[in-house]
Design a protein around this motif. Structure first.
Motif, PDB file in Angstrom:
ATOM      1  N   GLU A   1       0.809  -1.217   0.000  1.00  0.00           N
ATOM      2  CA  GLU A   1       0.000   0.000   0.000  1.00  0.00           C
ATOM      3  C   GLU A   1       0.846   1.273   0.000  1.00  0.00           C
ATOM      4  O   GLU A   1       0.306   2.377   0.084  1.00  0.00           O
ATOM      5  N   THR A   2       2.158   1.133  -0.080  1.00  0.00           N
ATOM      6  CA  THR A   2       3.030   2.302  -0.218  1.00  0.00           C
ATOM      7  C   THR A   2       2.819   2.923  -1.597  1.00  0.00           C
ATOM      8  O   THR A   2       2.845   2.234  -2.611  1.00  0.00           O
ATOM      9  N   ARG A   3       2.615   4.228  -1.631  1.00  0.00           N
ATOM     10  CA  ARG A   3       2.330   4.924  -2.886  1.00  0.00           C
ATOM     11  C   ARG A   3       3.460   5.889  -3.246  1.00  0.00           C
ATOM     12  O   ARG A   3       4.161   6.385  -2.366  1.00  0.00           O
ATOM     13  N   ASP A   4       3.584   6.138  -4.545  1.00  0.00           N
ATOM     14  CA  ASP A   4       4.537   7.150  -4.997  1.00  0.00           C
ATOM     15  C   ASP A   4       3.832   8.498  -5.113  1.00  0.00           C
ATOM     16  O   ASP A   4       2.675   8.657  -4.708  1.00  0.00           O
TER      17      ASP A   4
ATOM     18  N   SER B   1       8.340   5.875  -2.150  1.00  0.00           N
ATOM     19  CA  SER B   1       7.473   6.757  -1.364  1.00  0.00           C
ATOM     20  C   SER B   1       8.030   8.159  -1.206  1.00  0.00           C
ATOM     21  O   SER B   1       7.385   9.006  -0.575  1.00  0.00           O
ATOM     22  N   GLY B   2       9.210   8.419  -1.744  1.00  0.00           N
ATOM     23  CA  GLY B   2       9.827   9.714  -1.525  1.00  0.00           C
ATOM     24  C   GLY B   2      10.260   9.892  -0.086  1.00  0.00           C
ATOM     25  O   GLY B   2      10.214  11.007   0.445  1.00  0.00           O
TER      26      GLY B   2
ATOM     27  N   ALA C   1       0.533   5.748  -7.253  1.00  0.00           N
ATOM     28  CA  ALA C   1       0.651   4.354  -7.697  1.00  0.00           C
ATOM     29  C   ALA C   1       1.162   3.486  -6.557  1.00  0.00           C
ATOM     30  O   ALA C   1       2.097   3.863  -5.842  1.00  0.00           O
ATOM     31  N   PHE C   2       0.552   2.302  -6.377  1.00  0.00           N
ATOM     32  CA  PHE C   2       0.968   1.385  -5.329  1.00  0.00           C
ATOM     33  C   PHE C   2       2.323   0.744  -5.661  1.00  0.00           C
ATOM     34  O   PHE C   2       2.706   0.638  -6.830  1.00  0.00           O
ATOM     35  N   TYR C   3       2.990   0.294  -4.616  1.00  0.00           N
ATOM     36  CA  TYR C   3       4.308  -0.319  -4.799  1.00  0.00           C
ATOM     37  C   TYR C   3       4.156  -1.668  -5.502  1.00  0.00           C
ATOM     38  O   TYR C   3       3.418  -2.551  -5.036  1.00  0.00           O
ATOM     39  N   PRO C   4       4.876  -1.896  -6.603  1.00  0.00           N
ATOM     40  CA  PRO C   4       4.768  -3.161  -7.356  1.00  0.00           C
ATOM     41  C   PRO C   4       5.665  -4.242  -6.763  1.00  0.00           C
ATOM     42  O   PRO C   4       6.768  -4.496  -7.261  1.00  0.00           O
ATOM     43  N   LEU C   5       5.181  -4.905  -5.724  1.00  0.00           N
ATOM     44  CA  LEU C   5       6.029  -5.852  -4.987  1.00  0.00           C
ATOM     45  C   LEU C   5       6.482  -7.025  -5.847  1.00  0.00           C
ATOM     46  O   LEU C   5       7.679  -7.325  -5.925  1.00  0.00           O
ATOM     47  N   LEU C   6       5.550  -7.722  -6.477  1.00  0.00           N
ATOM     48  CA  LEU C   6       5.916  -8.934  -7.222  1.00  0.00           C
ATOM     49  C   LEU C   6       6.891  -8.654  -8.364  1.00  0.00           C
ATOM     50  O   LEU C   6       7.881  -9.393  -8.519  1.00  0.00           O
TER      51      LEU C   6
END
Length: 367
Positions: free
Chosen positions: A299-302, A337-338, A306-311
Motif C-alpha cells: 500500500e506504499t504509494r509514490d 514513497s519519496g 501508484a501502489f508499490y509493485p512488490l511482485l
C-alpha cells in the motif's frame, strides 16, 4: 549546524568593510545567539552573546570600517544594537536550554522504545534447523520504533512456526494488542500439534483480551495474520491465512502468491463466521525463498498515487541472500514513497539452502 555561527560571523566580517557607512552590517550580529542556539548548549550561547556585543563594539569604534572617518562606539544606534543583542542572547540561551531538555527527553523515549522493540519484536534467529531467516520492521511514526505490525518465528517439535500480523489502528492500544498476540502465539506454538488449532487458540486469547478491555470498539479490535509451518525436512509449507496478504514464494525466477482463496476472517472476527480454519499446503524445494509481509509494503504509494509493485520487484531480487533482499526492499520502498512511509511495515524472509536444510545444518555444525 555547529559550524553555522562561525560562517555567520565570517560573512559579517567580509561585508562590513565594503558596505557604505549608512549600512552597518555589524547589526546582523544581533541574530548570532539564535543561530548558535540551533547547535549548541546554553553556556556556549551565552558566551557567543558576549562575543557578539564585544565584536559590535570593535566594529563600531574602528574608523577604518566602511570608510568611516570616525568611530561610532557610543552612537545611540549602536548602543541600542548592543542592548538588542544582549536581549536576543538571553532568549537564545533559554531556547538552547529548552532544546537540550527536549533532546534528552526524546533520547530517553527512543531508548525505551528500542528496549520495548527488542522484547516485543526481537529479530528472528538467522538460522533455524538449517533454514536461513531475516526480518525487517519499519515504523511509519517519526519518533516510534514499534507499532501494530508484528512477526515471530519459533522452533517447535512440529517444525518452524511463523507468524506475521497487522493490528487494526495505531498507538498504544495497537502495541498492547500486538504484545498480547505475540505472547499467545509464543506459548501456543509449542503445545498445539495442528496449525488450525494454533490459530484458534490465539484467536481465543484475542477474544478474551478484547472483552477484558471493554469499550465501544471491542468488535473492531482485530488483527490480520498469517500462520505458517515448515516441517523439519523443509519439504512443504503449511499456511493458515486470517485476512492477511498471502505469503510470496520465489523459486528460480518464478514469483507467486500462495493464495487459494480460502482466507479466514481476521482474528477476533472469526465468531462472525464460525467456520473452521483452512490449511493450504505448498511444496518447498532447495533454494526456495518465502516472504511474509504486511500490507504496509503493497500500500506504499509514490507521488502519483501508484501502489508499490512488490511482485515485479521481487522477480529481480529472488536470488539475493535474505538480508540483502530485505535491505534492497527497504531502500526501494523509501525511493518509491519519496522517503515518506505512511504505514508500518514488517517482513520475514525464509530461505531453504541450495543443499537442503539438513545438509546445510550438518555442514555448519561440522565447521
Amino acid at each position: 549546524m555547529r559550524w553555522l555561527p562561525v560562517m555567520y560571523v565570517a560573512v559579517v566580517l567580509l561585508l562590513e568593510p565594503v558596505t557604505p557607512v549608512d549600512w552597518p552590517v555589524s547589526f546582523l550580529l544581533v541574530g548570532l545567539a539564535l543561530v548558535t542556539a540551533f547547535g549548541h548548549g546554553p553556556v556556549v550561547v551565552a558566551a557567543v552573546t558576549v562575543f557578539a556585543v564585544a565584536l559590535e563594539g570593535v566594529l563600531a569604534g574602528t574608523p577604518c570600517c566602511a570608510g568611516r572617518p570616525v568611530g561610532y562606539l557610543w552612537d545611540r544606534h549602536y548602543v541600542a544594537d548592543y542592548v538588542c543583542t544582549g536581549l536576543v542572547g538571553i532568549l537564545g540561551t533559554i531556547l538552547a536550554a529548552h532544546r537540550i531538555r527536549r533532546e534528552r527527553t526524546l533520547a530517553d523515549v527512543r531508548s525505551v522504545a528500542e528496549i520495548a522493540q527488542r522484547v516485543l519484536l526481537r529479530p528472528v534467529p538467522q538460522r533455524i534447523d538449517g533454514l536461513l531467516l531475516e526480518s525487517l520492521y519499519l515504523s511509519a511514526a517519526a519518533e516510534a520504533r514499534i507499532g501494530g505490525d508484528l512477526y515471530e518465528a519459533v522452533r517447535t517439535r512440529y517444525g518452524i512456526r511463523l507468524l506475521i500480523g497487522d493490528v487494526r489502528g495505531k498507538g498504544l492500544l495497537a502495541v498492547e494488542t500486538a504484545a498480547a498476540l505475540l505472547g499467545a502465539f509464543r506459548e501456543a506454538a509449542h503445545d498445539e500439534p495442528a496449525l488450525p488449532a494454533l490459530a484458534d487458540r490465539v484467536e481465543t486469547s484475542m477474544d478474551r483480551r478484547a472483552a477484558q478491555l471493554g469499550g465501544g470498539e471491542v468488535g473492531e479490535r482485530f488483527v490480520t495474520a498469517v500462520f505458517a509451518e515448515i516441517p523439519a525436512d523443509a519439504s512443504a509449507v503449511r499456511v493458515v491465512n486470517c485476512g492477511h496478504p498471502p505469503p510470496v514464494l520465489m523459486r528460480a525466477g518464478e514469483v507467486r502468491e500462495l493464495d487459494r482463496g480460502r482466507s479466514a476472517p481476521p482474528l477476533n472476527l472469526g465468531v462472525l463466521v464460525g467456520e473452521p480454519y483452512h490449511v493450504d499446503a505448498y511444496t518447498l524445494r532447495s533454494g526456495d525463498t518465502l516472504l511474509l509481509y504486511t500490507d504496509g509494503i503493497t500500500e506504499t504509494r509514490d507521488a502519483d498515487g501508484a501502489f508499490y509493485p512488490l511482485l515485479p520487484r521481487l522477480r529481480s531480487w529472488a536470488d539475493l541472500p535474505p538480508r540483502e533482499l530485505l535491505t534492497r526492499l527497504h531502500r526501494d520502498l523509501l525511493v518509491h514513497s519519496g522517503d515518506r512511509l505512511k504505514d508500518d511495515i514488517a517482513a520475514v524472509v525464509v530461505r531453504v539452502p541450495a543443499d537442503g536444510p539438513r545438509q546445510g545444518a550438518a555442514a555448519r555444525s561440522a565447521g
